[in-house]
Design a protein around this motif. Structure first.
Motif, PDB file in Angstrom:
ATOM      1  N   ALA A  40      16.534  37.506 -29.543  1.00  0.00           N
ATOM      2  CA  ALA A  40      15.389  38.265 -29.031  1.00  0.00           C
ATOM      3  C   ALA A  40      15.875  39.335 -28.057  1.00  0.00           C
ATOM      4  N   ALA A  41      15.009  40.317 -27.790  1.00  0.00           N
ATOM      5  CA  ALA A  41      15.408  41.509 -27.029  1.00  0.00           C
ATOM      6  C   ALA A  41      15.975  41.188 -25.637  1.00  0.00           C
ATOM      7  N   GLY A  42      15.281  40.339 -24.885  1.00  0.00           N
ATOM      8  CA  GLY A  42      15.730  40.009 -23.533  1.00  0.00           C
ATOM      9  C   GLY A  42      17.068  39.282 -23.550  1.00  0.00           C
ATOM     10  N   THR A  43      17.220  38.394 -24.513  1.00  0.00           N
ATOM     11  CA  THR A  43      18.475  37.658 -24.663  1.00  0.00           C
ATOM     12  C   THR A  43      19.613  38.612 -25.019  1.00  0.00           C
ATOM     13  N   MET A  44      19.303  39.590 -25.879  1.00  0.00           N
ATOM     14  CA  MET A  44      20.306  40.566 -26.289  1.00  0.00           C
ATOM     15  C   MET A  44      20.828  41.346 -25.088  1.00  0.00           C
TER      16      MET A  44
END
Lengths: 103, 214
Positions: free
Chosen positions: A44-48
């Motif tokens: 997911a974006a935040g994890t990326m």
């Protein structure tokens, strides 16, 4: 021999390092990982973003020059390759052990 | 529809927003400083515009641009936030394939920890302000709250009448309340206690996240 304190890697980290054997920007990494893992790992974006931040700090990846003004492009460093080699050896060892136990 | 809310954690704020949205609304505007949220009736009933919050401090402009592009590329629009804001509000669009912005345990925990760190910082700021306000509002130096008239310093204030009295009284009230009563000090202590409560709530979230893995 003492094991590197950064091992084992998280699945996310391992896939990102594999994806960055070739230069890619954040979203491209997400797409590559999903494809490489046949849909098993979706970042997911935040994890990326958090992962990129961490890997930069560890000097395992580096931002490389690109045309794109907004998106940064990253690539694995020699240190990153070294960790990837160590981690792969660890996973192989596990796999071999499992094999001797008929798994 | 405008609503006010004081969140005990970013996770709780996110849950509250999505809970309201489930009743057929979509969040269109946020003012985090006063805790006001504007919702509109949702036109597209089939698509749920999940809202997610992220927290980062002291980003460089180039890093923020990259950060934002990762979100927009993967189908999240920025509802509220900027390079200067530590909290960024993202809303899901039809292009997004994921419903979350944290897909592994490590990054979810890291988010809670950033939130907790911030709550600790706010706690210390208000605690320090409360302590430093004690001498400023030196109400303990012979001033007596049971004789509120003695708190006012304007000569002959209490002998004035009519409009002149009210104007002088209200004018001085803005000085008396913060500087000659414990009001501001108590307000800051209340804020400090609120942040302690936030820390406690976030610690519970972290504990819960850890047990999911075990």
């Amino acid at each position: 021999m003492k094991r590197d304190k950064n091992l084992p890697l998280t699945e996310t980290t391992y896939y990102i390092l594999l994806a960055l054997l070739e230069p890619a920007h954040g979203y491209l990494i997400m797409q590559k990982v999903e494809e490489m893992s046949q849909g098993d790992v979706k970042i997911a974006a935040g994890t990326m973003y958090g992962a990129i931040e961490n890997l930069l700090k560890l000097n395992w990846i580096v931002a490389v020059p690109s045309e794109d003004k907004r998106r940064k492009v990253y690539q694995i460093t020699s240190q990153g390759r070294e960790i990837l080699t160590l981690e792969t050896a660890r996973i192989r060892k596990l796999e071999q052990l499992a094999r001797t136990l008929d798994f | 529809m405008k609503k006010f809310y004081m969140a005990k954690s970013l996770k709780a704020e996110e849950d509250w927003i999505n809970h309201i949205q489930e009743k057929g609304f979509r969040l269109v505007k946020v003012n985090p400083y006063i805790g006001s949220y504007t919702f509109e009736k949702r036109k597209d009933e089939d698509f749920f515009p999940t809202v997610r919050l992220d927290f980062h401090q002291y980003m460089k402009q180039a890093d923020y641009d990259d950060y934002l592009s990762i979100f927009t590329d993967s189908g999240w629009t920025l509802l509220k936030g900027s390079v200067k804001d530590s909290v960024n509000y993202f809303q899901k669009t039809a292009q997004a394939t994921e419903d979350v912005i944290f897909s592994d345990n490590e990054s979810q925990l890291a988010f809670y920890k950033r939130n907790k760190q911030q709550a600790w910082r706010s706690f210390f700021v208000f605690f320090a302000l409360a302590l430093s306000w004690i001498p400023i509002s030196n109400y303990q130096m012979g001033m007596n709250l049971s004789h509120p008239k003695s708190l006012f310093l304007t000569p002959h204030l209490w002998e004035m009448t009519g409009l002149r009295f009210y104007l002088s009284f209200i004018f001085e009230l803005f000085f008396v309340v913060p500087f000659r009563t414990p009001f501001m000090c108590l307000l800051m202590i209340a804020a400090a206690i609120f942040y302690l409560y936030q820390i406690y709530q976030i610690k519970k979230l972290i504990k819960k996240q850890n047990t999911i893995v075990d």
